[in-house]
Write a protein that holds these residues in place. Structure first.
Motif, PDB file in Angstrom:
ATOM      1  N   UNK A 145      62.887  25.831  64.287  1.00  0.00           N
ATOM      2  CA  UNK A 145      62.709  25.009  63.556  1.00  0.00           C
ATOM      3  C   UNK A 145      62.509  25.108  62.208  1.00  0.00           C
ATOM      4  N   UNK A 146      63.878  25.134  60.819  1.00  0.00           N
ATOM      5  CA  UNK A 146      63.196  24.529  59.430  1.00  0.00           C
ATOM      6  C   UNK A 146      62.888  25.968  59.330  1.00  0.00           C
ATOM      7  N   UNK A 147      64.237  27.315  59.263  1.00  0.00           N
ATOM      8  CA  UNK A 147      64.602  28.065  58.757  1.00  0.00           C
ATOM      9  C   UNK A 147      65.029  27.642  57.252  1.00  0.00           C
TER      10      UNK A 147
ATOM     11  N   UNK B 279      54.169  22.918  52.349  1.00  0.00           N
ATOM     12  CA  UNK B 279      54.812  23.730  53.560  1.00  0.00           C
ATOM     13  C   UNK B 279      55.580  22.464  54.808  1.00  0.00           C
ATOM     14  N   UNK B 280      57.041  21.695  54.601  1.00  0.00           N
ATOM     15  CA  UNK B 280      56.961  21.002  55.709  1.00  0.00           C
ATOM     16  C   UNK B 280      56.990  21.923  56.587  1.00  0.00           C
ATOM     17  N   UNK B 281      57.216  20.646  58.572  1.00  0.00           N
ATOM     18  CA  UNK B 281      57.178  20.857  59.751  1.00  0.00           C
ATOM     19  C   UNK B 281      58.757  20.382  60.159  1.00  0.00           C
ATOM     20  N   UNK B 282      58.956  20.641  61.054  1.00  0.00           N
ATOM     21  CA  UNK B 282      60.689  20.159  61.482  1.00  0.00           C
ATOM     22  C   UNK B 282      60.214  20.620  63.063  1.00  0.00           C
ATOM     23  N   UNK B 283      60.368  19.480  63.987  1.00  0.00           N
ATOM     24  CA  UNK B 283      60.305  18.799  65.742  1.00  0.00           C
ATOM     25  C   UNK B 283      61.661  18.987  65.238  1.00  0.00           C
TER      26      UNK B 283
END
Length: 894
Positions: A35-37, A196-200
């Motif tokens: 997730x988050x490419x 960086x950010x994260x994706x859930x």
């Protein structure tokens, strides 16, 4: 000892598959269902499985869909590529999800079925895709404020995705449940340049109707006091939050909920939380239900908006920190001082979870340490100023306690305050580390060497906590570049460190100065920037090691400007091609006898070391330029390299081949980096052996000489001496700490002295992976698994075991991009037997120790009659054969 049947389960799997060609383990950017490419041309990879020998892919077909519509279809492509196949279809859309599958053809005329579909989701590709606003508490809400937002989903939700990052560390919750299983997010980068950010995927946490999103934000690496001196707020002075929740309803409509001025903030129960000192929580201040709809937040404060940049935001490319192994204490100790101490039996990094019942206001205080002193007392002097303590105040009743925004390096925990009886089952130590897939295993007939491998692996686990830290327990925990580069090849065997290192190398580039200097710590949080030999050379050494291990040309392309800038910096400050300026750490923590009356201290001239690494970095730049097709640079730096080596010979080597510094490290580096003409190398290797003999078969090398020591000995025909060093168990040696009870690699050869006292507490970590670089020799030499540079990433494999010492067997497995390589050998009944497994779509050159080709058998028959085996001849006591994929058993009289 286990019987060496390691290949048999793998063989059974292959036989069960029969001739069926299958495609498995699909990855996008090296991850499963990421997730988050944010790569606009994400690279796809897969593994092939098929029984039999010599199977190669001859063609593939990839199909990518979005919303069940094909956006890229390659058709049948004649190629053996099964990794780093770049997407080349319609432009990819921010935040959108894509599914894909692949089928392949092989050289047997087989076609695989289509693989199962797998998935990736794009990140937010431009700053304008972030409609959310940065928010901070409107009033002082402590150093771990809570943020909250309620919203209503008016329709049935088909999918929901949360994009989130902070200035600090965060834990997010939706409707009373934790979001994801990542810890210490968003990780540590050079925040002002790369955040960086994260994706859930949070679809399962939401519901039609009322919902609540809550986020706790701690100081983390962003604001905790770090470095020398300990300085807080290094990257900023406020806990900022940026979050964007994207909803897609079953009717196809969408909605976006982002941080903004409708959010609220409040202090929580975390009173303080810093990296070095630990966490303090007053659970009486818990706001029960704050992360659920219906909670009364009328007393909460409005947030304030901030214009923090969004241009520095990047998707997370590496695996997050997650919880892993858990340990129940093996005992509770009452020390001579009368303190109660829990022994978890393993030096690890993470924290302790406590189950407890108590009265309101009762306190629990846990202090952490790695070792007990000679008398058996709790020892914390080597933590320096780090408090390393978690404190809790109970609200009463049954509770489960654990920290959120800190971590500790420890084996022992002292109960400074604890109400009620101490029951071992109420305590659980949890290991935290970056969730890099386990790829390597090594096991042999010697229990001490097996413990050494265990210690190497745990040193890596504890110090690969989003960045490669030097140690996890004291007031340091920094990304020292020299430590990381010397261990980088070993790290790639133990675990898939590709994404971990690629992420960190981008921070190396980000913090490199305009002059080309690479700071000794990345991310850089210390005063003073200088380029130390062997430390700053991480900019050339690590990209090349990652390329060798994973065959990823892109890492060289990305890092090439950094590599070149570093070499050019050295070139600029050198005089007559001699790098004899600047400050250098040298052969850090080399062995020096306590009583040095005869002048035997192994002090290696720091500028001699610098010249060797100047040459090595230049050679790696040439190698990278050759791979990337930069022919002008190849010519330019090949000429420079010749001058660097000439300058070395004139300055540091006598006409008859003696080094100015007659130390093990001096000879090792000169030989490893080919600083000497071929006519002088054999005698230099003999002098190295003579030095080892003079120290009663002990090493004297430090951080820079140790990683190459055994490799050099093997290369120049002295593997027997390398084994003598490996099995040495008195100080200084790899096995001495094991005799002293080590469960991880020590920073110093004698962290605990033979009389039970300690080395200087100012620098004496008991979890410090640098000397664990011997693991590379265990894999590449003892078991013999290596890769050729003409097809890196183990597309063309080397299997060349070197039996020796007191070993009667050794076995290793290594999961690479194509499947699992296995090499196991045993000496029994006068026979040497070697089992080899080669993955599909690769080939291997196998070296079997033998007196002649005719003496070797494969399976039950003669080598010459073996299907799928091509005999190449004899070479230096080995029968050499070429093989394709499959399982093989070679044997010869020993």
């Amino acid at each position: 000892m286990r019987k060496l049947v390691l290949c048999l389960p793998l063989l059974a799997t292959c036989l069960a598959a029969g001739a069926q060609l299958r495609v498995t383990h699909l990855t996008c950017e090296g991850l499963s269902d990421p997730l988050g490419v944010d790569n606009l041309h994400p690279r796809l990879g897969w593994e092939l499985q098929e029984g039999g020998r010599g199977v190669l892919q001859t063609a593939y077909e990839v199909k990518v869909e979005k919303d069940k519509k094909v956006v890229w279809e390659t058709g049948k492509v004649a190629s053996d590529a099964s990794v780093y196949v770049a997407y080349a279809g319609a432009p990819l859309v921010s935040a959108q999800g894509y599914s894909w599958q692949v089928r392949v053809w092989d050289n047997r005329g087989h076609t695989s079925p289509w693989s199962a579909k797998t998935f990736w989701r794009m990140g937010l590709l431009t700053p304008s895709d972030w409609t959310a606003q940065w928010i901070v508490p409107g009033v002082d809400n402590g150093n771990a404020p809570l943020f909250r937002k309620t919203f209503q989903a008016g329709k049935k939700i088909r999918e929901a995705t949360l994009f989130i990052t902070v200035h600090g560390m965060y834990e997010a919750r939706i409707n009373g449940q934790r979001v994801g299983d990542a810890y210490l997010a968003p990780g540590w980068t050079s925040y002002n340049k790369r955040l960086e950010y994260q994706v859930y995927d949070v679809t399962g946490l939401l519901r039609q109707g009322d919902n609540a999103l809550g986020v706790t934000v701690g100081l983390g690496w962003f604001r905790s006091p770090l470095g020398f001196p300990r300085v807080g707020d290094h990257y900023g002075k406020e806990n900022g939050l940026l979050a964007q929740l994207e909803l897609t309803y079953t009717d196809g409509t969408t909605e976006r909920i982002g941080t903004g001025d409708t959010w609220k903030s409040s202090p929580g129960s975390i009173l303080s939380a810093t990296i070095y000192d630990g966490e303090t929580i007053d659970t009486r201040l818990d706001k029960t239900g704050w992360d659920k709809p219906g909670y009364d937040d009328a007393s909460w404060s409005p947030v304030a908006l901030r214009d923090f940049p969004k241009t520095t935001l990047i998707a997370t490319h590496n695996e997050p920190v997650r919880k892993h192994e858990t340990f129940t204490p093996v005992s509770v100790i009452t020390t001579p001082k009368g303190e109660h101490v829990l022994d978890f039996g393993q030096n690890l990094v993470g924290w302790v979870v406590v189950k407890i019942s108590g009265k309101p206001g009762d306190s629990v205080i846990l202090s952490h340490a790695e070792v007990l002193d000679k008398a058996g007392n709790f020892y914390t002097d080597n933590l320096r100023s780090a408090k390393a303590q978690d404190s809790y105040v109970l609200r009463g009743g049954e509770q489960v306690l654990e920290p959120h925004f800190t971590f500790h390096g420890f084996r022992y925990v002292r109960l400074d305050q604890y109400p009620g009886p101490v029951r071992l089952e109420d305590f659980q130590a949890v290991a935290l580390y970056s969730d890099m897939p386990l790829t390597g295993s090594f096991h042999c007939s010697d229990t001490m060497i097996n413990q050494l491998q265990h210690n190497i692996q745990w040193g890596q686990k504890g110090n690969f906590l989003d960045v490669p830290t030097d140690c996890p327990q004291r007031d340091e925990r920094l990304g020292w570049t020299g430590d990381a580069q010397v261990f980088s090849r070993t790290a790639t065997f133990n675990r898939n460190a590709h994404n971990f290192f690629v992420k960190w190398l981008q921070d190396v580039s980000a913090d490199q100065t305009a002059e080309g200097i690479v700071p000794p710590v990345i991310p850089n949080v210390i005063d003073g920037v200088f380029g130390s030999a062997g430390w700053a050379d991480v900019s050339t050494i690590m990209p090349w090691n990652v390329y060798l291990a994973y065959g990823d040309t892109q890492v060289l392309r990305n890092q090439y400007p950094s590599m070149k800038a570093w070499v050019e910096y050295i070139h600029k400050v050198s005089r007559n091609d001699l790098w004899n300026t600047g400050s250098h750490f040298g052969d850090w923590l080399y062995y020096s006898p306590a009583d040095d009356n005869d002048g035997r201290a192994a002090v290696t001239d720091k500028y001699l070391i610098a010249q060797c690494f100047y040459a090595h970095s230049t050679q790696l730049l040439i190698d990278a330029a050759r791979v990337l097709g930069r022919t002008e640079d190849v010519a330019t730096y090949t000429d420079l390299l010749a001058r660097i080596k000439d300058a070395f010979m004139h300055e540091y080597v006598t006409p008859n081949g003696r080094m100015v510094s007659p130390t093990q490290t001096a000879y090792v580096l000169a030989l490893q980096f080919d600083m000497l003409p071929e006519s002088l190398r054999a005698q230099a290797a003999d002098r190295l052996v003579g030095n080892i003999r003079a120290y009663n078969n002990h090493l004297t090398t430090g951080f820079l000489g140790t990683p190459y020591l055994c490799h050099v000995l093997t290369r120049f025909g002295h593997t027997d001496v390398a084994y003598q060093l490996l099995f040495q168990d008195t100080y200084p040696s790899w096995l001495y700490p094991i005799k002293m009870g080590a469960t991880t690699i020590w920073e110093r050869w004698d962290g605990i002295k033979t009389d039970g006292t300690f080395e200087t507490p100012g620098m004496n970590s008991f979890n410090h992976y640098a000397y664990g670089a011997i693991g590379d020799w265990l894999y590449r030499v003892v078991s013999g698994i290596d890769t050729y540079t003409d097809a890196p990433g183990y597309k063309h494999i080397v299997i060349k075991p070197h039996p020796g010492g007191r070993l009667t067997s050794a076995e290793a497995t290594y999961a690479v991009n194509y499947g699992t390589i296995a090499s196991s050998w045993i000496i029994a009944g006068g026979q040497f037997t070697l089992h080899v497994t080669v993955p599909v779509n690769t080939s291997a050159t196998v070296y079997i120790p033998a007196s002649s080709v005719d003496a070797v058998r494969e399976g039950a028959g003669a080598l010459s009659a073996s299907a799928g085996v091509t005999v190449k001849g004899m070479e230096d006591g080995y029968a050499v054969v070429e093989v394709g994929s499959g399982d093989y058993t070679f044997s010869a009289p020993r």
